[in-house]
Design a protein around this motif. Structure first.
Motif, PDB file in Angstrom:
ATOM      1  N   LYS A 120      62.343 -43.914 -12.040  1.00 37.66           N
ATOM      2  CA  LYS A 120      62.454 -44.889 -10.963  1.00 37.66           C
ATOM      3  C   LYS A 120      62.213 -46.274 -11.545  1.00 37.66           C
ATOM      4  CE  LYS A 120      60.435 -46.209  -6.500  1.00 37.66           C
ATOM      5  NZ  LYS A 120      59.404 -45.861  -5.480  1.00 37.66           N
ATOM      6  N   VAL A 121      63.067 -47.240 -11.192  1.00 36.91           N
ATOM      7  CA  VAL A 121      62.908 -48.609 -11.677  1.00 36.91           C
ATOM      8  C   VAL A 121      61.817 -49.289 -10.859  1.00 36.91           C
ATOM      9  CG1 VAL A 121      64.012 -50.832 -12.038  1.00 36.91           C
ATOM     10  CG2 VAL A 121      65.308 -48.720 -12.410  1.00 36.91           C
ATOM     11  N   VAL A 122      60.740 -49.680 -11.521  1.00 41.79           N
ATOM     12  CA  VAL A 122      59.609 -50.316 -10.830  1.00 41.79           C
ATOM     13  C   VAL A 122      59.882 -51.803 -10.639  1.00 41.79           C
ATOM     14  CG1 VAL A 122      57.133 -50.807 -10.914  1.00 41.79           C
ATOM     15  CG2 VAL A 122      58.016 -48.619 -11.788  1.00 41.79           C
ATOM     16  N   LYS A 123      60.216 -52.501 -11.733  1.00 40.67           N
ATOM     17  CA  LYS A 123      60.496 -53.934 -11.635  1.00 40.67           C
ATOM     18  C   LYS A 123      61.213 -54.408 -12.887  1.00 40.67           C
ATOM     19  CE  LYS A 123      55.925 -55.279 -13.427  1.00 40.67           C
ATOM     20  NZ  LYS A 123      54.705 -56.066 -13.184  1.00 40.67           N
ATOM     21  N   HIS A 124      61.823 -55.590 -12.759  1.00 38.96           N
ATOM     22  CA  HIS A 124      62.445 -56.262 -13.892  1.00 38.96           C
ATOM     23  C   HIS A 124      61.552 -57.421 -14.317  1.00 38.96           C
ATOM     24  CE1 HIS A 124      65.985 -53.879 -13.300  1.00 38.96           C
ATOM     25  NE2 HIS A 124      66.246 -54.405 -12.105  1.00 38.96           N
ATOM     26  N   LEU A 125      61.457 -57.646 -15.614  1.00 42.49           N
ATOM     27  CA  LEU A 125      60.586 -58.699 -16.137  1.00 42.49           C
ATOM     28  C   LEU A 125      61.096 -59.159 -17.488  1.00 42.49           C
ATOM     29  CD1 LEU A 125      57.405 -57.078 -17.641  1.00 42.49           C
ATOM     30  CD2 LEU A 125      59.261 -55.712 -16.734  1.00 42.49           C
ATOM     31  N   THR A 181      70.248 -51.873 -12.642  1.00 46.31           N
ATOM     32  CA  THR A 181      69.841 -51.102 -11.472  1.00 46.31           C
ATOM     33  C   THR A 181      68.813 -51.902 -10.686  1.00 46.31           C
ATOM     34  OG1 THR A 181      70.134 -49.063 -12.765  1.00 46.31           O
ATOM     35  CG2 THR A 181      68.918 -48.881 -10.695  1.00 46.31           C
ATOM     36  N   GLU A 182      68.907 -51.882  -9.366  1.00 43.81           N
ATOM     37  CA  GLU A 182      67.985 -52.633  -8.526  1.00 43.81           C
ATOM     38  C   GLU A 182      66.584 -52.028  -8.574  1.00 43.81           C
ATOM     39  OE1 GLU A 182      68.669 -55.427  -7.013  1.00 43.81           O
ATOM     40  OE2 GLU A 182      70.766 -55.400  -7.635  1.00 43.81           O
ATOM     41  N   GLU A 183      65.592 -52.862  -8.348  1.00 47.50           N
ATOM     42  CA  GLU A 183      64.206 -52.388  -8.307  1.00 47.50           C
ATOM     43  C   GLU A 183      64.032 -51.389  -7.157  1.00 47.50           C
ATOM     44  OE1 GLU A 183      61.611 -55.711  -8.029  1.00 47.50           O
ATOM     45  OE2 GLU A 183      62.109 -56.515  -9.996  1.00 47.50           O
ATOM     46  N   GLY A 184      63.309 -50.310  -7.430  1.00 46.14           N
ATOM     47  CA  GLY A 184      63.061 -49.279  -6.422  1.00 46.14           C
ATOM     48  C   GLY A 184      64.060 -48.149  -6.442  1.00 46.14           C
ATOM     49  N   GLU A 185      65.177 -48.304  -7.130  1.00 46.88           N
ATOM     50  CA  GLU A 185      66.187 -47.249  -7.191  1.00 46.88           C
ATOM     51  C   GLU A 185      65.852 -46.231  -8.277  1.00 46.88           C
ATOM     52  OE1 GLU A 185      70.173 -48.509  -7.477  1.00 46.88           O
ATOM     53  OE2 GLU A 185      70.122 -49.759  -5.682  1.00 46.88           O
ATOM     54  N   LYS A 186      66.384 -44.999  -8.071  1.00 49.89           N
ATOM     55  CA  LYS A 186      66.166 -43.936  -9.043  1.00 49.89           C
ATOM     56  C   LYS A 186      67.355 -43.839  -9.989  1.00 49.89           C
ATOM     57  CE  LYS A 186      63.129 -41.157  -6.122  1.00 49.89           C
ATOM     58  NZ  LYS A 186      62.840 -39.815  -5.583  1.00 49.89           N
ATOM     59  N   VAL A 187      67.076 -43.502 -11.234  1.00 53.79           N
ATOM     60  CA  VAL A 187      68.117 -43.373 -12.249  1.00 53.79           C
ATOM     61  C   VAL A 187      67.862 -42.103 -13.060  1.00 53.79           C
ATOM     62  CG1 VAL A 187      68.577 -45.840 -12.488  1.00 53.79           C
ATOM     63  CG2 VAL A 187      66.768 -44.798 -13.835  1.00 53.79           C
ATOM     64  N   SER A 188      68.883 -41.701 -13.813  1.00 50.38           N
ATOM     65  CA  SER A 188      68.716 -40.514 -14.667  1.00 50.38           C
ATOM     66  C   SER A 188      69.320 -40.785 -16.034  1.00 50.38           C
ATOM     67  CB  SER A 188      69.375 -39.289 -14.034  1.00 50.38           C
ATOM     68  OG  SER A 188      70.781 -39.464 -13.964  1.00 50.38           O
TER      69      SER A 188
END
Length: 221
Positions: A62-67, A27-34
């Motif tokens: 909500k996806v904040v960031k990938h690391l 999922t892209e950063e900033g997108e919402k998921v459930s």
């Protein structure tokens, strides 16, 4: 209110506004998921347990960031075999923040999927001309594995190169041995192998054992 929910193959106890680090999500950063695989919800003294999941329950995030996580070092060693392998690994993670916990009646939303590992593209390997196979030594070979630091694969490689006896190995130089076993996997230090082979060739097994007790993988401590 809190919930126990499965995210990307792991179970987490989460609350609203909590930050959680999970395996990388597709999922892209900033997108919402459930996440609808909610196993338990606690609200004060009321606790609802699923069988195994709670129907209609959902955790929104909500996806904040990938690391990437901290580096983990994996070191493997086989004593007296000259085998040492060191690898590093950093786990791909996603930081999410929990926005809502719904006990029932949740509307279907975009589900988060675990990111598939990237496929490594294989580079075309350069063509290598086949080398003539070395002649095998004639006569009966000694058990070179009795030399500390030599395993079955190295012993086989040495015999194929014409070093089949303790006497042959005793005459060889460490630099020559290193060239012969260059293609054998692992880290090998043959500095003491000729010295050990000389004792074995002379039948001085007690002296050889005393020497090997001072070695670690064929290397002097």
């Amino acid at each position: 209110m809190y919930a126990i929910v499965e995210i990307a193959g792991h179970q987490f106890k989460v609350e609203k506004d909590q930050k959680v680090f999970v395996n990388r999500l597709a999922t892209e950063e900033g997108e919402k998921v459930s996440f609808d695989n909610v196993l338990l919800i606690g609200d004060g003294n009321n606790v609802t347990v699923g069988a195994p999941a709670i129907d209609g329950a959902q955790v929104g995030a909500k996806v904040v960031k990938h690391l990437k996580g901290d580096k983990v070092i994996v070191f493997k060693k086989k004593r007296r075999k000259g085998y040492r392998v060191k690898n590093g690994h950093r786990q791909a993670l996603s930081e999410i923040v929990i926005e809502s916990i719904v006990a029932s009646g949740a509307k279907p939303a975009k589900k988060a999927e675990k990111a598939a590992p990237k496929k490594e593209t294989k580079k075309a390997e350069p063509k290598v001309e086949a080398k003539a196979a070395p002649k095998k030594a004639a006569g009966k070979a000694d058990d070179l594995k009795k030399i500390e630091g030599i395993g079955p694969k190295i012993a086989e490689t040495l015999i194929e190169a014409g070093i089949a006896t303790y006497a042959d190995l005793a005459k060889a130089k460490p630099e020559q041995i290193s060239e012969i076993i260059a293609d054998v996997r692992g880290s090998h230090v043959p500095d003491t192998w000729p010295k050990q082979a000389k004792l074995a060739a002379d039948g001085k097994w007690d002296e050889l054992k005393e020497l090997q007790d001072k070695l670690d993988g064929g290397i002097e401590k």
